[in-house]
Design an enzyme around this catalytic site. Structure first.
Site, PDB file in Angstrom:
ATOM      1  N   ASP A   1      57.624  -7.967  17.562  1.00 43.32           N
ATOM      2  CA  ASP A   1      57.753  -9.388  17.843  1.00 43.32           C
ATOM      3  C   ASP A   1      58.178  -9.519  19.314  1.00 43.32           C
ATOM      4  OD1 ASP A   1      58.818 -12.185  17.568  1.00 43.32           O
ATOM      5  OD2 ASP A   1      60.734 -11.118  17.666  1.00 43.32           O
TER       6      ASP A   1
ATOM      7  N   ASP B   1      59.808 -13.279  11.085  1.00 45.35           N
ATOM      8  CA  ASP B   1      59.365 -11.886  10.994  1.00 45.35           C
ATOM      9  C   ASP B   1      59.563 -11.290   9.605  1.00 45.35           C
ATOM     10  OD1 ASP B   1      58.781 -11.857  13.772  1.00 45.35           O
ATOM     11  OD2 ASP B   1      60.885 -11.482  14.209  1.00 45.35           O
TER      12      ASP B   1
ATOM     13  N   ASP C   1      63.211  -9.606  14.616  1.00 48.97           N
ATOM     14  CA  ASP C   1      64.584 -10.111  14.524  1.00 48.97           C
ATOM     15  C   ASP C   1      64.686 -11.462  13.828  1.00 48.97           C
ATOM     16  OD1 ASP C   1      63.284 -11.505  16.662  1.00 48.97           O
ATOM     17  OD2 ASP C   1      65.241 -12.293  17.207  1.00 48.97           O
TER      18      ASP C   1
HETATM   19 MG    MG Z   1      61.876 -13.068  17.533  1.00 48.10          MG
END
Ligand code: MG
Ligand code: ADP
Length: 291
Positions: free
Chosen positions: A38, A240, A236
């Protein structure tokens, strides 16, 4: 691997802040072909701040910041928080905001003093028939510098662009280089626009970047990449979590959200991306001990 090898591997990981939650993850990680990351909060610090404010011709900066602080004051997005902090520091005060709502992957909208007001990316402006005019070019320039341009419009007319920048974490580039040296492909996923994503990709040296991904799109990308071999996902955010659960090995940033940490197989307590290649090496070493 034998129970003893697993125990040793798990213990060694824990000592260096790599928390492995399952024996299966420790075994699978050695075969990872692709690491998906990400962008915001994983490759970058996730603490953006405003760098540029450009009001549209005939629109005062004060009016732009007043609209911005009003509509973004209701949003919890990190980009919104950066805008609010900047506008407040410039003395902008929020007006009356009603009917606030989020448009996934595009931005937010509300009535500000009864006037329809929107904030978001170029896609959002286009979807609402707002002509960005020359500001589209300014936005492209910001994006090429790795900044995220946010457009603001009221009553169907553009008020201006505010650029927000997030810094790449100090070890991101080195971690991606290490993965490349290990023969692992790296793919960055983001909801951000193409140009900003490409600028960050150049800065850290990821093999591939997929931009403009809607929240539900991350999991779909993992399934696509899994056709070519085992995939690890590093993330995080709440966005996600489905991708972390879907990946062969889900790796959460320790400083991330609780949902990401719960969905992952491995947690990086130091929130340092160098621990991604380290986790794969740990798995490789663990698997070697049984052969
Ligand atoms: Mg992120
Ligand atoms: P990400 O977390 O990867 O940025 P999002 O789906 O949350 O993905 O956002 C995608 C894009 O939508 C952002 O890059 C931004 O351009 C726009 N956006 C989202 N929220 C806001 C907001 N509160 N204000 C302005 N733009 C926003």
């Amino acid at each position: 691997a034998t129970p003893t090898a697993i125990m040793v591997g798990t213990g060694r990981g824990a000592q260096s802040g790599i928390l492995v939650k399952s024996a299966e993850a420790l075994e699978t990680a050695h075969s990872v072909k692709t690491v998906v990351l990400d962008k915001t909060g994983t490759v970058t610090k996730g603490a953006p701040s405003v760098t540029d404010v450009v009001a549209a011709p005939g629109v005062g900066e004060e009016r732009l910041l007043e609209a911005a602080v009003s509509v973004e004051g209701k949003s919890e997005h990190p980009l919104a928080r950066a805008v609010v902090e900047h506008a407040r520091a410039r003395g902008a005060h929020p007006l009356i905001v009603e009917g606030f709502s989020q448009v996934p992957g595009e931005g937010v909208e509300a009535l500000v003093d009864d006037r329809p007001t929107i904030a978001g990316n170029l896609r959002m402006m286009e979807a609402r028939g707002v002509d960005a005019g020359d500001l589209a070019q300014a936005a492209r320039r910001f994006a090429d510098e790795g900044k995220t341009p946010l457009f603001f419009a009221q009553d169907g007319r553009v008020l201006g662009v505010i650029a927000v920048a997030d810094t790449v974490k100090p070890t991101s580039a080195a971690a991606l280089r290490e993965l490349a040296a290990m023969g692992v492909r790296t793919v960055m996923l983001t909801g951000d626009n193409e140009r900003t994503a490409a600028a960050i990709q150049r800065e850290v040296g990821a093999d591939e970047v997929v931009a403009g991904v809607l929240p539900e799109g991350k999991e779909r990308e993992i399934r696509r990449l899994a056709e070519k071999g085992a995939v690890a996902m590093v993330g995080d955010g709440i966005n996600d979590a489905p991708a972390l659960a879907r990946a062969d090995v889900g790796i959460a940033i320790g400083a991330g959200t609780d949902i990401a940490i719960e969905s992952a197989d491995v947690v990086l307590m130091r929130s340092d991306l160098m621990d991604v290649p380290a986790a794969i090496q740990l798995s490789r070493a663990t698997m070697r001990t049984i052969k």
